[in-house]
Write an enzyme that holds these catalytic residues in place. Structure first.
Site, PDB file in Angstrom:
ATOM      1  N   GLN A 204     -39.597  -1.298   2.143  1.00  0.00           N
ATOM      2  CA  GLN A 204     -39.754  -0.857   3.526  1.00  0.00           C
ATOM      3  C   GLN A 204     -41.135  -1.301   4.016  1.00  0.00           C
ATOM      4  OE1 GLN A 204     -36.806   1.061   4.941  1.00  0.00           O
ATOM      5  NE2 GLN A 204     -36.273  -0.256   3.209  1.00  0.00           N
ATOM      6  N   ALA A 245     -34.778   8.895  10.087  1.00  0.00           N
ATOM      7  CA  ALA A 245     -34.646   7.780   9.151  1.00  0.00           C
ATOM      8  C   ALA A 245     -35.372   6.535   9.668  1.00  0.00           C
ATOM      9  CB  ALA A 245     -33.173   7.488   8.904  1.00  0.00           C
ATOM     10  N   HIS A 246     -35.343   5.483   8.834  1.00  0.00           N
ATOM     11  CA  HIS A 246     -36.118   4.285   9.172  1.00  0.00           C
ATOM     12  C   HIS A 246     -35.588   3.584  10.425  1.00  0.00           C
ATOM     13  CE1 HIS A 246     -33.471   1.721   6.181  1.00  0.00           C
ATOM     14  NE2 HIS A 246     -32.764   2.334   7.089  1.00  0.00           N
ATOM     15  N   ASN A 247     -36.545   3.018  11.167  1.00  0.00           N
ATOM     16  CA  ASN A 247     -36.266   2.219  12.369  1.00  0.00           C
ATOM     17  C   ASN A 247     -35.732   3.028  13.548  1.00  0.00           C
ATOM     18  OD1 ASN A 247     -35.275   0.170   9.858  1.00  0.00           O
ATOM     19  ND2 ASN A 247     -36.861  -0.577  11.228  1.00  0.00           N
ATOM     20  N   SER A 265     -31.995   3.374  12.456  1.00  0.00           N
ATOM     21  CA  SER A 265     -31.880   2.453  13.592  1.00  0.00           C
ATOM     22  C   SER A 265     -31.222   3.062  14.821  1.00  0.00           C
ATOM     23  CB  SER A 265     -31.140   1.177  13.184  1.00  0.00           C
ATOM     24  OG  SER A 265     -31.838   0.503  12.153  1.00  0.00           O
TER      25      SER A 265
END
Length: 355
Positions: A204, A245-247, A265
């Site tokens: 990441q 969460a990521h993004n 995302s």
């Protein structure tokens, strides 16, 4: 400690114009609810449905809207403002500043600060906090006990990090943010590539960018982006145990209640709310002004502002099981209904053909 009513309204006059009626010399000892308030307490009435409680309240003074002015005056002193709830929020901030002033800026002897870190003036750093190389701590920031600030991370001016907060490498916290105990900013996002029956880690490489005036609850986690940064815009409020969460990107002044989760995302617009325990699936988009009810699961993008609910209503267990069993057969019932409609139309047609 006490606060005189006249002093209170004067100290807040630059933010809200309020009309103080009745005994302006009354000393307020406590902030309270209408039901629990005593003769030296200040309470508020924010919704007309609670108007019946006003006459019964023993509060020394009540903050009310103009529509409740006469009813409030019948029982004693009152403060009349357009938005009582907002005014009460300002009063709580004033009360905390007056009655619970923060300690003078100091750096505890046990704090571990890398020589390459940049520590601005008037900063407080608690016991056993760790500040890594290249980290920047803005003026007036407070870093409590056992916090970890990673390499090249930035904590903006006048932000407050409670005990055991982690801000990982390269992550940025804006100004005047409040982060409660145990929050983790910038842990790795959940990214793995399947290969030969195994999961191969995707590093990441992004970070987390948090705007100004953001508040993050206890044990909330905001994961760093895989390639681009995870972004929390200005004024966002996250409750305890929220997972970002990521993004993900969360638009300005949106709010999420406890145990909400946003998968990777997804994009949450500005001025949205997500109720407690609700889930937004990955790669979806919520337009500005979308409000998701508690415990809902958002499985598609919501591109128009409004209030959305996606959960099965609670019932006694026997009724719930029957309804759930019917729901499982909904598609078959739909097909039967279509066939019935078709048969009825055919029958109607044949009857119309007869002389």
């Amino acid at each position: 400690m006490t606060l005189r009513l006249a002093d209170m309204t004067e100290l807040l006059a630059d933010k809200v114009q309020a009309e103080l009626l009745g005994n302006s010399e009354l000393l307020i000892e406590r902030l309270s609810t209408l039901e629990a308030a005593g003769p030296n307490d200040l309470a508020f009435l924010s919704h007309p449905k609670y108007l019946g409680q006003l006459a019964q309240s023993a509060a020394g003074c009540v903050i009310v809207a103009p529509s409740a002015r006469e009813a409030a005056l019948k029982r004693g002193p009152c403060i009349v403002v357009d938005d009582p709830y907002y005014y009460f929020a300002l009063v709580t901030q004033l009360w905390k500043r007056q009655h619970f002033p923060g300690a003078a800026p100091a750096i505890h002897a046990s704090a571990c600060i890398d020589p390459a870190a940049i520590i601005s003036p008037h900063v407080s750093i608690g016991a056993f906090a760790c500040i890594a190389a290249g980290a920047v701590i803005g003026e007036g920031a407070r870093i409590a006990e056992h916090c970890v600030i990673g390499a090249n991370a930035i904590v903006g001016a006048n932000s407050r990090l409670s005990a055991r907060v982690t801000v990982a490498d390269d992550c940025r916290i804006g100004e005047r943010c409040i982060i409660h105990p145990g929050a983790v900013i910038g842990a790795d996002g959940f990214g793995f590539a399947p290969h030969d029956g195994q999961w191969v880690k995707i590093e990441q490489l992004g970070a987390v960018r948090i705007g100004n005036d953001v508040e993050i609850g206890a044990n909330t986690c905001i994961d760093r982006g895989a390639l681009q940064d995870t972004v929390i815009e200005d004024g966002v409020k996250l409750d305890n145990l929220v997972q970002i969460a990521h993004n993900v990107r969360v638009g300005r002044h949106s709010a999420m209640a406890g145990c909400a989760g946003v998968a990777g995302s997804a994009t949450i617009g500005a001025h949205c709310t997500v109720g407690g325990g609700a889930i937004v699936l990955g790669h979806l988009r919520l337009a500005d002004g979308v409000h998701v009810s508690a415990a809902s699961i958002v499985t598609r993008s919501l591109l128009k502002p409004g209030h959305y609910t996606g959960l099965f209503p609670i019932d006694d267990n026997a009724a719930w099981e029957k309804n759930a069993a019917t729901l499982k057969q909904l598609h078959a019932l739909r097909e039967r209904l279509k066939q019935t409609e078709k048969s009825l139309l055919q029958l109607q047609g044949s009857l119309e053909e007869k002389p």
